[in-house]
Structure formats: structure tokens, C-alpha cells
Design a protein around this motif. Sequence first.
Motif, PDB file in Angstrom:
ATOM      1  N   GLN A   2       0.709  -1.246  -0.098  1.00 42.70           N
ATOM      2  CA  GLN A   2       0.054   0.033  -0.026  1.00 42.70           C
ATOM      3  C   GLN A   2       0.855   0.952   0.065  1.00 42.70           C
ATOM      4  O   GLN A   2       1.827   1.280   0.575  1.00 42.70           O
ATOM      5  N   VAL A   3       0.625   2.286  -0.861  1.00 43.12           N
ATOM      6  CA  VAL A   3       0.963   3.571  -0.690  1.00 43.12           C
ATOM      7  C   VAL A   3       0.368   4.777  -0.077  1.00 43.12           C
ATOM      8  O   VAL A   3      -0.956   4.858  -0.368  1.00 43.12           O
ATOM      9  N   ALA A  22      -0.235  12.496 -12.623  1.00 47.35           N
ATOM     10  CA  ALA A  22      -0.566  11.149 -13.513  1.00 47.35           C
ATOM     11  C   ALA A  22       0.690  10.336 -13.556  1.00 47.35           C
ATOM     12  O   ALA A  22       0.364   9.169 -13.339  1.00 47.35           O
ATOM     13  N   LYS A  23       1.907  10.768 -13.687  1.00 49.48           N
ATOM     14  CA  LYS A  23       3.014   9.796 -13.477  1.00 49.48           C
ATOM     15  C   LYS A  23       3.097   9.270 -11.969  1.00 49.48           C
ATOM     16  O   LYS A  23       3.546   8.179 -12.031  1.00 49.48           O
ATOM     17  N   LEU A  24       3.009  10.156 -11.092  1.00 51.01           N
ATOM     18  CA  LEU A  24       3.159   9.557  -9.510  1.00 51.01           C
ATOM     19  C   LEU A  24       2.076   8.561  -9.428  1.00 51.01           C
ATOM     20  O   LEU A  24       2.113   7.593  -8.665  1.00 51.01           O
ATOM     21  N   VAL A  31       3.513   0.060  -7.907  1.00 54.87           N
ATOM     22  CA  VAL A  31       3.835  -0.582  -6.603  1.00 54.87           C
ATOM     23  C   VAL A  31       2.855  -1.333  -5.740  1.00 54.87           C
ATOM     24  O   VAL A  31       3.049  -2.425  -5.428  1.00 54.87           O
ATOM     25  N   GLU A  32       1.494  -0.924  -5.840  1.00 57.34           N
ATOM     26  CA  GLU A  32       0.634  -1.653  -5.122  1.00 57.34           C
ATOM     27  C   GLU A  32       0.228  -2.792  -6.035  1.00 57.34           C
ATOM     28  O   GLU A  32      -0.136  -3.842  -5.423  1.00 57.34           O
ATOM     29  N   ASN A  75      10.743  -3.061   8.397  1.00 54.81           N
ATOM     30  CA  ASN A  75      11.901  -3.923   7.618  1.00 54.81           C
ATOM     31  C   ASN A  75      11.201  -4.579   6.380  1.00 54.81           C
ATOM     32  O   ASN A  75      11.844  -4.718   5.301  1.00 54.81           O
ATOM     33  N   LYS A  76       9.939  -4.688   6.734  1.00 52.65           N
ATOM     34  CA  LYS A  76       9.277  -5.471   5.499  1.00 52.65           C
ATOM     35  C   LYS A  76       8.797  -4.311   4.540  1.00 52.65           C
ATOM     36  O   LYS A  76       8.533  -3.396   5.127  1.00 52.65           O
ATOM     37  N   ILE A  77       8.470  -4.604   3.395  1.00 52.82           N
ATOM     38  CA  ILE A  77       7.902  -3.735   2.301  1.00 52.82           C
ATOM     39  C   ILE A  77       6.383  -3.809   2.590  1.00 52.82           C
ATOM     40  O   ILE A  77       5.837  -4.665   1.562  1.00 52.82           O
ATOM     41  N   GLU A  78       5.829  -3.284   3.408  1.00 54.72           N
ATOM     42  CA  GLU A  78       4.605  -3.418   3.625  1.00 54.72           C
ATOM     43  C   GLU A  78       3.815  -2.195   3.118  1.00 54.72           C
ATOM     44  O   GLU A  78       2.648  -2.056   2.571  1.00 54.72           O
ATOM     45  N   CYS A  79       4.229  -0.853   3.518  1.00 55.43           N
ATOM     46  CA  CYS A  79       3.757   0.304   3.030  1.00 55.43           C
ATOM     47  C   CYS A  79       4.754   1.360   2.678  1.00 55.43           C
ATOM     48  O   CYS A  79       5.806   1.603   3.450  1.00 55.43           O
ATOM     49  N   VAL A  80       4.624   2.005   1.665  1.00 55.20           N
ATOM     50  CA  VAL A  80       5.303   3.007   1.264  1.00 55.20           C
ATOM     51  C   VAL A  80       4.909   4.421   1.281  1.00 55.20           C
ATOM     52  O   VAL A  80       3.632   4.620   1.109  1.00 55.20           O
TER      53      VAL A  80
END
Length: 90
Positions: A2-3, A22-24, A31-32, A75-80
Motif C-alpha cells: 500500500q502507498v 498522472a505519473k506519480l 507499486v500496489e 523492515n518489510k516492504i508493507e507500506c510506502v
Amino acid sequence: MQVELSKDAQKALRKAPKHIVAKLLAWVDLVEQEGMDEARTRPGFQDEPLKGTLKGKRSIRLSKQWRAIYSIKQNKIECVLVERVTPHDY
């Protein structure tokens, strides 16, 4: 994955050109849907680690001038968390 957009990033996006927004949003969807590893391999975003006072954070290029600065929670890539969307001075 999730971002989240910070309040500062949301505020900056209201002032940013439409093609930057739009690009973001395309990057957020990538990513999601496909994960951070896939997003980092895409050459259109030029994902890179930052140095200096922003060490530990990363940025993506939204255009020659605009960057989105983000960090990964835990440490985990759970949320950006996208922290800032800024014009880059040259």
C-alpha cells in the motif's frame, strides 16, 4: 503493498502539473499491483537512493524537474510513504 501520501505530498500534488500527478499515480498503481521490486526495475521512474540529509530515503523521477521522495516503513516492504513531491533545481 500500500502507498500512502503524506499531507505535504498531497498539498504539493494540488500545485503540481497534471502530467506529474498522472505519473506519480501510475507509479503508485505499479507499486500496489506488482510490488516495489518490479517498480524499481522500470527505467521510466529512475528509482535511486538519496544521500546527505535524506540518506535512507529514495526518490523517483517524475520528470527532469520533479521528484517524489519516499521511505519504506518497517523492515518489510508493507507500506510506502511518499513524503514530498518537489521541483528539483538545476
